[in-house]
Design a protein around this motif. Structure first.
Motif, short mmCIF file in Angstrom:
data_model
loop_
_atom_site.label_atom_id
_atom_site.label_comp_id
_atom_site.label_asym_id
_atom_site.label_seq_id
_atom_site.Cartn_x
_atom_site.Cartn_y
_atom_site.Cartn_z
N LYS A 179 0.83 -1.19 0.00
CA LYS A 179 0.00 0.00 0.00
C LYS A 179 0.87 1.25 0.00
CE LYS A 179 -3.81 2.25 2.46
NZ LYS A 179 -4.69 2.20 3.66
N PRO A 180 0.70 2.15 -0.99
CA PRO A 180 1.53 3.36 -1.02
C PRO A 180 1.15 4.33 0.09
CG PRO A 180 -0.15 3.45 -2.73
CD PRO A 180 -0.24 2.08 -2.13
N VAL A 181 2.09 5.19 0.43
CA VAL A 181 1.87 6.24 1.42
C VAL A 181 1.47 7.51 0.69
CG1 VAL A 181 3.00 7.68 3.16
CG2 VAL A 181 3.52 5.24 3.04
N LEU A 182 0.36 8.13 1.13
CA LEU A 182 -0.12 9.36 0.49
C LEU A 182 0.19 10.55 1.39
CD1 LEU A 182 -1.75 10.61 -1.88
CD2 LEU A 182 -3.79 10.34 -0.44
N SER A 183 0.89 11.53 0.83
CA SER A 183 1.29 12.70 1.62
C SER A 183 0.94 13.98 0.88
CB SER A 183 2.80 12.67 1.89
OG SER A 183 3.22 13.81 2.61
N LEU A 184 0.55 15.00 1.64
CA LEU A 184 0.25 16.31 1.06
C LEU A 184 1.56 17.06 0.84
CD1 LEU A 184 -1.83 18.41 0.16
CD2 LEU A 184 -1.94 19.21 2.52
N ILE A 185 2.18 16.83 -0.30
CA ILE A 185 3.45 17.47 -0.66
C ILE A 185 3.59 17.39 -2.18
CG2 ILE A 185 4.77 15.33 -0.35
CD1 ILE A 185 7.12 17.06 0.60
N THR A 186 4.11 18.44 -2.78
CA THR A 186 4.30 18.41 -4.22
C THR A 186 5.52 17.56 -4.57
OG1 THR A 186 5.72 20.37 -4.25
CG2 THR A 186 3.32 20.72 -4.43
N LEU A 187 5.55 17.09 -5.81
CA LEU A 187 6.69 16.28 -6.25
C LEU A 187 7.97 17.11 -6.24
CD1 LEU A 187 6.61 13.31 -7.03
CD2 LEU A 187 6.71 13.98 -9.41
N LYS A 188 7.86 18.39 -6.56
CA LYS A 188 9.04 19.27 -6.56
C LYS A 188 9.61 19.41 -5.15
CE LYS A 188 10.62 23.88 -7.90
NZ LYS A 188 10.23 25.19 -8.51
N ALA A 189 8.74 19.61 -4.17
CA ALA A 189 9.21 19.74 -2.78
C ALA A 189 9.82 18.43 -2.29
CB ALA A 189 8.04 20.17 -1.89
N LEU A 190 9.22 17.32 -2.68
CA LEU A 190 9.73 16.03 -2.27
C LEU A 190 11.08 15.74 -2.94
CD1 LEU A 190 9.28 13.57 -0.58
CD2 LEU A 190 7.73 12.67 -2.30
N GLU A 191 11.22 16.16 -4.17
CA GLU A 191 12.48 15.96 -4.90
C GLU A 191 13.64 16.64 -4.16
OE1 GLU A 191 14.20 16.58 -9.46
OE2 GLU A 191 12.37 17.58 -8.82
N GLN A 192 13.37 17.79 -3.54
CA GLN A 192 14.40 18.51 -2.82
C GLN A 192 14.82 17.82 -1.53
OE1 GLN A 192 12.60 22.37 -2.37
NE2 GLN A 192 12.98 22.97 -4.49
N LYS A 193 13.97 16.94 -1.02
CA LYS A 193 14.29 16.20 0.20
C LYS A 193 15.18 14.98 -0.07
CE LYS A 193 10.06 17.19 2.85
NZ LYS A 193 10.63 17.45 4.19
N LEU A 194 15.23 14.55 -1.33
CA LEU A 194 15.90 13.29 -1.67
C LEU A 194 17.26 13.53 -2.29
CD1 LEU A 194 12.75 11.58 -3.24
CD2 LEU A 194 13.78 11.03 -1.03
N SER A 195 18.16 12.61 -2.06
CA SER A 195 19.52 12.72 -2.61
C SER A 195 19.51 12.50 -4.12
CB SER A 195 20.43 11.68 -1.94
OG SER A 195 21.66 11.60 -2.64
N PRO A 196 20.12 13.42 -4.90
CA PRO A 196 20.18 13.23 -6.35
C PRO A 196 21.06 12.05 -6.76
CG PRO A 196 21.46 15.14 -5.69
CD PRO A 196 20.72 14.69 -4.48
N LYS A 197 21.86 11.56 -5.83
CA LYS A 197 22.69 10.39 -6.12
C LYS A 197 21.86 9.11 -6.14
CE LYS A 197 26.91 12.33 -4.04
NZ LYS A 197 27.93 12.13 -2.99
N SER A 198 20.74 9.14 -5.44
CA SER A 198 19.92 7.93 -5.31
C SER A 198 18.57 8.02 -6.00
CB SER A 198 19.69 7.62 -3.82
OG SER A 198 20.92 7.48 -3.14
N PHE A 199 18.11 9.24 -6.29
CA PHE A 199 16.78 9.42 -6.87
C PHE A 199 16.86 10.34 -8.09
CE2 PHE A 199 16.05 8.15 -2.54
CZ PHE A 199 14.97 7.28 -2.63
N MET A 200 15.96 10.07 -9.05
CA MET A 200 15.94 10.88 -10.27
C MET A 200 14.51 11.18 -10.68
SD MET A 200 17.48 10.02 -14.07
CE MET A 200 19.17 10.09 -13.51
N ARG A 201 14.27 12.43 -11.03
CA ARG A 201 12.98 12.82 -11.62
C ARG A 201 13.05 12.46 -13.10
NH1 ARG A 201 9.54 17.27 -10.19
NH2 ARG A 201 7.63 17.13 -11.42
N VAL A 202 12.19 11.56 -13.55
CA VAL A 202 12.24 11.10 -14.93
C VAL A 202 10.99 11.49 -15.72
CG1 VAL A 202 13.77 9.16 -14.42
CG2 VAL A 202 11.29 8.83 -14.32
#
Length: 247
Positions: free
Chosen positions: A180-203
């Motif tokens: 079951k996925p987790v649903l959060s009130l946050i934009t994808l752009k804001a979430l992208e800033q929380k994640l390491s670019p070494k491990s995650f990529m916006r595709v």
């Protein structure tokens, strides 16, 4: 830890009840009570307030309006809000202004204490760890993010994330550990800033992927498990740079 609280409600009986609940809760301190959101705002600006028990339907300045003012202030050191209201149709609005909880009148002390415990748990999560503990903690233990899920702050290990799907102002986080996925009130752009670019990529405008979870790639797409995600045009340069590592 003691949380400095105020109660705001234009109904004297309701205000008195919340104040009595605060006073009988050991980890809460009642710093003040107000029948007006405007007067409460003056105290919030003058003193360190951690938590507000806030009615919604009030003259001059509603609870939602007050919460929006607090939400727009810079930094994360401002007070958190627990709404107290007789109306159940404000739940979504309360969620959008990052309220910790939503107490529907009439509520008893047990329900109040449950909400207060959420506020304490939130404060404990934000409390800085001792320097010695940080120095001895392995780096991998710090690989997590905190996301608002319903009225809770949930800790998610980044290594557990498969991919993330953006849905306007919301994000669905798909995890390896649960179907079951987790649903959060946050934009994808804001979430992208929380994640390491070494491990995650916006595709894609709607997808962020965990690079460690990618099973296979083609010129224009990638696969995670049975899911195939087409790479968006504006993300192709970064994807091609990543793709070159597979060649």
């Amino acid at each position: 830890m003691i949380l400095n609280c105020i109660a705001v409600d234009d109904e004297p009986l309701a205000l008195g009840l919340v104040c009595s609940f605060i006073e009988q809760t050991p980890f809460l301190h009642l710093a003040g009570s107000f029948s007006s959101g405007v007067k409460a705002l003056e105290m919030i600006h003058d003193q360190q307030i951690d938590l507000i028990f806030l009615d919604i339907q009030m003259p001059d300045l509603t609870g939602i309006q007050l919460a929006r003012i607090l939400d727009r202030q810079p930094g994360s050191g401002g007070p958190r809000v627990i709404f107290t209201t007789a109306f159940n149709n404000f739940a979504l609005e309360g969620y959008k202004v990052d309220a910790l909880d939503y107490l529907l009148k009439p509520f008893n002390y047990e329900e109040f204490l449950t909400a207060a415990n959420k506020a304490m748990a939130y404060a404990e999560l934000l409390k800085p760890a001792p320097a010695a503990a940080l120095a001895s903690q392995p780096a991998e233990d710090e690989e997590y993010i905190f996301l608002k899920v319903e009225y809770q702050l949930v800790r998610i290990a980044t290594r557990d994330i498969l991919y993330i799907e953006g849905l306007k102002d919301y994000a669905k986080i798909y995890l390896e550990s649960t179907p079951k996925p987790v649903l959060s009130l946050i934009t994808l752009k804001a979430l992208e800033q929380k994640l390491s670019p070494k491990s995650f990529m916006r595709v894609h405008r709607s997808y962020i992927v965990s690079l460690d979870k990618v099973n296979s790639v083609t010129k224009n797409s990638l696969n995670i498990g049975e899911l195939s995600i087409t790479v968006g045009e504006q993300y192709k340069d970064a994807f091609n740079a990543y793709l070159s590592k597979w060649m």
